[in-house]
Design a protein around this motif. Structure first.
Motif, PDB file in Angstrom:
ATOM      1  N   ALA A 116       0.866  -1.192   0.000  1.00  0.00           N
ATOM      2  CA  ALA A 116       0.000   0.000   0.000  1.00  0.00           C
ATOM      3  C   ALA A 116       0.895   1.231   0.000  1.00  0.00           C
ATOM      4  O   ALA A 116       2.093   1.154   0.312  1.00  0.00           O
ATOM      5  N   ASP A 117       0.321   2.363  -0.339  1.00  0.00           N
ATOM      6  CA  ASP A 117       1.034   3.634  -0.329  1.00  0.00           C
ATOM      7  C   ASP A 117       1.564   3.914   1.075  1.00  0.00           C
ATOM      8  O   ASP A 117       0.857   3.741   2.068  1.00  0.00           O
ATOM      9  N   VAL A 118       2.820   4.374   1.172  1.00  0.00           N
ATOM     10  CA  VAL A 118       3.459   4.517   2.472  1.00  0.00           C
ATOM     11  C   VAL A 118       2.773   5.571   3.338  1.00  0.00           C
ATOM     12  O   VAL A 118       2.667   5.405   4.563  1.00  0.00           O
ATOM     13  N   GLU A 119       2.272   6.656   2.754  1.00  0.00           N
ATOM     14  CA  GLU A 119       1.610   7.672   3.571  1.00  0.00           C
ATOM     15  C   GLU A 119       0.301   7.143   4.144  1.00  0.00           C
ATOM     16  O   GLU A 119      -0.024   7.401   5.310  1.00  0.00           O
ATOM     17  N   LEU A 120      -0.421   6.384   3.363  1.00  0.00           N
ATOM     18  CA  LEU A 120      -1.648   5.772   3.869  1.00  0.00           C
ATOM     19  C   LEU A 120      -1.328   4.782   4.984  1.00  0.00           C
ATOM     20  O   LEU A 120      -2.018   4.735   6.013  1.00  0.00           O
ATOM     21  N   ARG A 121      -0.288   4.005   4.795  1.00  0.00           N
ATOM     22  CA  ARG A 121       0.128   3.063   5.831  1.00  0.00           C
ATOM     23  C   ARG A 121       0.466   3.808   7.121  1.00  0.00           C
ATOM     24  O   ARG A 121       0.101   3.374   8.221  1.00  0.00           O
ATOM     25  N   ALA A 122       1.151   4.939   6.979  1.00  0.00           N
ATOM     26  CA  ALA A 122       1.531   5.727   8.149  1.00  0.00           C
ATOM     27  C   ALA A 122       0.301   6.277   8.870  1.00  0.00           C
ATOM     28  O   ALA A 122       0.253   6.303  10.106  1.00  0.00           O
ATOM     29  N   ARG A 123      -0.692   6.714   8.111  1.00  0.00           N
ATOM     30  CA  ARG A 123      -1.907   7.244   8.738  1.00  0.00           C
ATOM     31  C   ARG A 123      -2.648   6.128   9.495  1.00  0.00           C
ATOM     32  O   ARG A 123      -3.194   6.349  10.579  1.00  0.00           O
ATOM     33  N   ARG A 124      -2.670   4.943   8.912  1.00  0.00           N
ATOM     34  CA  ARG A 124      -3.298   3.814   9.597  1.00  0.00           C
ATOM     35  C   ARG A 124      -2.581   3.519  10.911  1.00  0.00           C
ATOM     36  O   ARG A 124      -3.198   3.281  11.951  1.00  0.00           O
ATOM     37  N   ARG A 125      -1.249   3.520  10.841  1.00  0.00           N
ATOM     38  CA  ARG A 125      -0.447   3.245  12.028  1.00  0.00           C
ATOM     39  C   ARG A 125      -0.647   4.334  13.067  1.00  0.00           C
ATOM     40  O   ARG A 125      -0.741   4.056  14.269  1.00  0.00           O
TER      41      ARG A 125
END
Length: 230
Positions: free
Chosen positions: A149-158
Protein backbone atom coordinates in the motif's frame (compact mmCIF):
# COMPACT_ATOMS: atom_id res chain seq x y z
CA UNK A 1 -12.61 -30.60 3.82
CA UNK A 2 -8.83 -30.58 3.65
CA UNK A 3 -7.30 -27.62 5.44
CA UNK A 4 -4.84 -25.20 3.91
CA UNK A 5 -1.93 -23.03 4.93
CA UNK A 6 -2.63 -19.40 4.02
CA UNK A 7 0.43 -17.16 3.91
CA UNK A 8 -0.09 -13.39 3.94
CA UNK A 9 3.13 -11.42 3.57
CA UNK A 10 3.83 -7.78 2.92
CA UNK A 11 4.76 -4.41 4.34
CA UNK A 12 3.77 -2.99 7.72
CA UNK A 13 0.34 -1.40 8.14
CA UNK A 14 -1.13 -2.75 4.90
CA UNK A 15 -3.93 -4.48 6.76
CA UNK A 16 -2.25 -7.90 6.90
CA UNK A 17 -3.17 -8.74 10.48
CA UNK A 18 -6.72 -7.42 10.32
CA UNK A 19 -7.37 -9.32 7.10
CA UNK A 20 -5.64 -12.49 8.31
CA UNK A 21 -7.62 -12.52 11.58
CA UNK A 22 -10.92 -12.08 9.74
CA UNK A 23 -10.10 -14.84 7.24
CA UNK A 24 -9.04 -17.19 10.03
CA UNK A 25 -12.25 -16.51 11.94
CA UNK A 26 -14.48 -17.12 8.91
CA UNK A 27 -12.68 -20.35 8.03
CA UNK A 28 -12.35 -21.47 11.67
CA UNK A 29 -8.58 -21.64 11.18
CA UNK A 30 -5.85 -20.82 13.66
CA UNK A 31 -4.28 -17.38 13.29
CA UNK A 32 -0.60 -16.60 13.92
CA UNK A 33 0.75 -13.03 13.88
CA UNK A 34 4.43 -13.75 13.27
CA UNK A 35 5.39 -10.08 13.40
CA UNK A 36 4.14 -9.99 16.98
CA UNK A 37 6.61 -12.74 17.85
CA UNK A 38 9.56 -10.61 16.72
CA UNK A 39 8.08 -7.67 18.59
CA UNK A 40 7.92 -9.82 21.73
CA UNK A 41 11.60 -10.73 21.46
CA UNK A 42 12.42 -7.04 20.93
CA UNK A 43 10.38 -6.05 23.98
CA UNK A 44 12.15 -8.62 26.13
CA UNK A 45 15.63 -7.55 25.01
CA UNK A 46 14.86 -3.88 25.62
CA UNK A 47 13.36 -4.50 29.06
CA UNK A 48 16.29 -6.68 30.07
CA UNK A 49 18.80 -4.13 28.78
CA UNK A 50 20.36 -6.66 26.39
CA UNK A 51 22.34 -5.22 23.50
CA UNK A 52 21.24 -6.33 20.04
CA UNK A 53 24.82 -7.39 19.28
CA UNK A 54 25.25 -9.50 22.44
CA UNK A 55 24.76 -12.85 20.72
CA UNK A 56 25.55 -14.94 23.80
CA UNK A 57 22.81 -13.26 25.85
CA UNK A 58 20.36 -13.36 22.96
CA UNK A 59 20.98 -17.07 22.45
CA UNK A 60 20.26 -17.63 26.16
CA UNK A 61 17.07 -15.54 25.95
CA UNK A 62 15.79 -17.55 22.99
CA UNK A 63 16.15 -20.75 25.00
CA UNK A 64 14.26 -19.31 27.96
CA UNK A 65 11.36 -17.23 26.63
CA UNK A 66 7.93 -18.62 25.84
CA UNK A 67 5.67 -16.97 23.26
CA UNK A 68 2.05 -18.06 22.99
CA UNK A 69 -1.20 -16.69 21.58
CA UNK A 70 -4.58 -16.75 23.28
CA UNK A 71 -7.97 -15.52 22.15
CA UNK A 72 -9.68 -13.22 24.65
CA UNK A 73 -12.90 -14.91 25.75
CA UNK A 74 -14.97 -11.72 25.65
CA UNK A 75 -13.47 -9.53 22.91
CA UNK A 76 -12.20 -12.33 20.66
CA UNK A 77 -8.94 -10.41 20.31
CA UNK A 78 -5.87 -12.52 19.59
CA UNK A 79 -3.34 -11.63 22.29
CA UNK A 80 0.35 -12.43 22.70
CA UNK A 81 1.70 -13.74 25.98
CA UNK A 82 5.41 -13.50 26.76
CA UNK A 83 6.43 -15.86 29.55
CA UNK A 84 2.80 -16.03 30.61
CA UNK A 85 2.26 -12.25 30.69
CA UNK A 86 -0.10 -10.49 28.27
CA UNK A 87 2.10 -8.11 26.25
CA UNK A 88 -0.25 -7.44 23.33
CA UNK A 89 -0.42 -3.68 23.96
CA UNK A 90 3.22 -3.30 24.98
CA UNK A 91 4.57 -4.80 21.75
CA UNK A 92 2.60 -2.27 19.66
CA UNK A 93 4.40 0.75 21.13
CA UNK A 94 6.43 2.99 18.84
CA UNK A 95 9.64 2.17 20.72
CA UNK A 96 9.20 -1.45 19.67
CA UNK A 97 8.47 -0.45 16.07
CA UNK A 98 11.71 1.55 16.07
CA UNK A 99 13.80 -1.49 17.02
CA UNK A 100 12.03 -4.62 15.77
CA UNK A 101 13.69 -4.67 12.34
CA UNK A 102 17.12 -4.61 13.99
CA UNK A 103 16.19 -7.64 16.06
CA UNK A 104 14.50 -9.54 13.25
CA UNK A 105 17.66 -9.44 11.10
CA UNK A 106 19.58 -11.49 13.70
CA UNK A 107 19.90 -15.00 12.19
CA UNK A 108 19.46 -16.91 15.46
CA UNK A 109 16.30 -14.95 16.22
CA UNK A 110 14.83 -15.73 12.81
CA UNK A 111 15.78 -19.42 13.07
CA UNK A 112 14.12 -19.70 16.48
CA UNK A 113 10.94 -17.91 15.43
CA UNK A 114 10.63 -19.79 12.11
CA UNK A 115 10.94 -23.11 13.95
CA UNK A 116 8.14 -22.10 16.33
CA UNK A 117 5.96 -20.88 13.47
CA UNK A 118 6.41 -24.11 11.53
CA UNK A 119 5.45 -26.05 14.64
CA UNK A 120 2.34 -23.91 15.08
CA UNK A 121 1.24 -24.60 11.52
CA UNK A 122 2.25 -28.24 11.16
CA UNK A 123 -1.38 -29.44 11.37
CA UNK A 124 -2.37 -26.92 8.67
CA UNK A 125 -5.67 -25.06 8.89
CA UNK A 126 -3.76 -21.87 9.71
CA UNK A 127 -3.52 -18.27 8.51
CA UNK A 128 -0.11 -16.68 9.11
CA UNK A 129 0.87 -13.13 8.34
CA UNK A 130 4.39 -11.74 8.30
CA UNK A 131 7.22 -11.06 5.90
CA UNK A 132 8.65 -14.46 5.02
CA UNK A 133 5.77 -16.90 5.42
CA UNK A 134 5.38 -17.77 1.75
CA UNK A 135 9.12 -17.82 1.07
CA UNK A 136 10.70 -19.37 4.18
CA UNK A 137 8.22 -20.54 6.82
CA UNK A 138 5.73 -22.28 4.51
CA UNK A 139 7.02 -22.21 0.93
CA UNK A 140 4.47 -24.95 0.16
CA UNK A 141 1.48 -22.88 1.34
CA UNK A 142 -1.51 -23.42 -0.94
CA UNK A 143 -2.51 -19.74 -0.78
CA UNK A 144 0.07 -16.94 -0.86
CA UNK A 145 -0.81 -13.25 -0.78
CA UNK A 146 1.65 -10.35 -0.85
CA UNK A 147 0.20 -7.07 0.40
CA UNK A 148 1.38 -3.54 -0.28
CA UNK A 149 0.00 0.00 0.00
CA UNK A 150 1.03 3.63 -0.33
CA UNK A 151 3.46 4.52 2.47
CA UNK A 152 1.61 7.67 3.57
CA UNK A 153 -1.65 5.77 3.87
CA UNK A 154 0.13 3.06 5.83
CA UNK A 155 1.53 5.73 8.15
CA UNK A 156 -1.91 7.24 8.74
CA UNK A 157 -3.30 3.81 9.60
CA UNK A 158 -0.45 3.24 12.03
CA UNK A 159 -0.95 6.70 13.55
CA UNK A 160 -4.61 5.90 14.18
CA UNK A 161 -3.67 2.58 15.83
CA UNK A 162 -1.21 4.33 18.13
CA UNK A 163 -3.67 7.09 18.96
CA UNK A 164 -6.23 4.46 19.98
CA UNK A 165 -3.78 3.33 22.67
CA UNK A 166 -3.07 6.90 23.79
CA UNK A 167 0.28 7.27 22.01
CA UNK A 168 0.52 10.42 19.87
CA UNK A 169 3.24 10.25 17.20
CA UNK A 170 3.83 12.76 14.34
CA UNK A 171 3.01 11.38 10.91
CA UNK A 172 6.50 12.25 9.61
CA UNK A 173 8.10 10.09 12.31
CA UNK A 174 5.91 7.14 11.38
CA UNK A 175 6.67 7.52 7.66
CA UNK A 176 10.40 7.57 8.45
CA UNK A 177 10.02 4.48 10.64
CA UNK A 178 8.10 2.59 7.95
CA UNK A 179 10.63 3.42 5.26
CA UNK A 180 13.49 2.34 7.50
CA UNK A 181 11.74 -0.92 8.32
CA UNK A 182 10.90 -1.56 4.66
CA UNK A 183 14.57 -1.14 3.76
CA UNK A 184 15.91 -3.28 6.58
CA UNK A 185 13.33 -6.00 6.04
CA UNK A 186 13.91 -6.11 2.28
CA UNK A 187 17.70 -6.09 2.39
CA UNK A 188 18.47 -8.37 5.32
CA UNK A 189 20.50 -11.45 4.50
CA UNK A 190 18.26 -13.84 6.44
CA UNK A 191 14.76 -14.41 4.97
CA UNK A 192 14.31 -10.96 3.42
CA UNK A 193 10.90 -9.50 2.76
CA UNK A 194 10.06 -10.33 -0.83
CA UNK A 195 7.12 -11.51 -2.86
CA UNK A 196 7.18 -15.25 -3.51
CA UNK A 197 7.10 -16.15 -7.18
CA UNK A 198 3.66 -17.73 -6.77
CA UNK A 199 2.19 -15.09 -4.43
CA UNK A 200 -0.71 -12.95 -5.64
CA UNK A 201 -0.17 -9.20 -5.24
CA UNK A 202 -2.82 -7.28 -3.31
CA UNK A 203 -2.54 -3.48 -3.20
CA UNK A 204 -4.74 -2.28 -0.34
CA UNK A 205 -4.36 1.46 -0.92
CA UNK A 206 -7.86 1.97 -2.29
CA UNK A 207 -9.85 -1.00 -0.97
CA UNK A 208 -11.63 -1.76 2.27
CA UNK A 209 -10.82 -4.48 4.77
CA UNK A 210 -13.97 -6.33 3.68
CA UNK A 211 -12.71 -6.29 0.10
CA UNK A 212 -9.31 -7.54 1.24
CA UNK A 213 -10.96 -10.42 3.09
CA UNK A 214 -13.09 -11.29 0.05
CA UNK A 215 -9.97 -11.26 -2.13
CA UNK A 216 -8.22 -13.79 0.10
CA UNK A 217 -11.33 -15.97 0.41
CA UNK A 218 -11.61 -16.05 -3.38
CA UNK A 219 -8.04 -17.33 -3.55
CA UNK A 220 -8.88 -19.96 -0.95
CA UNK A 221 -11.89 -21.12 -2.97
CA UNK A 222 -9.76 -21.30 -6.10
CA UNK A 223 -7.05 -23.31 -4.32
CA UNK A 224 -9.61 -25.78 -2.99
CA UNK A 225 -11.25 -26.12 -6.39
CA UNK A 226 -7.96 -26.63 -8.23
CA UNK A 227 -6.92 -29.30 -5.76
CA UNK A 228 -10.31 -31.00 -5.91
CA UNK A 229 -10.86 -30.45 -2.17
CA UNK A 230 -14.03 -28.35 -2.26
Amino acid sequence: MKQLVIAIDGYSSCGKSTTAKAVASLLHYAYVDTGAMYRAVTLHLLEQGISFDDMARIEQVLREISITFRRHRHTGRNELFLNGVNCEDDIRQMRISNSVSEVSVIPMVRHAMVAQQQQMGRKRGVVMDGRDIGTTVFPDAEVKIFMTADVELRARRRQDELAATGEQVPLEDIIENLRKRDYLDSTRAESPLRRAADAVLLDTTHITIAEQVDFVLDRVSSALFMAGWD
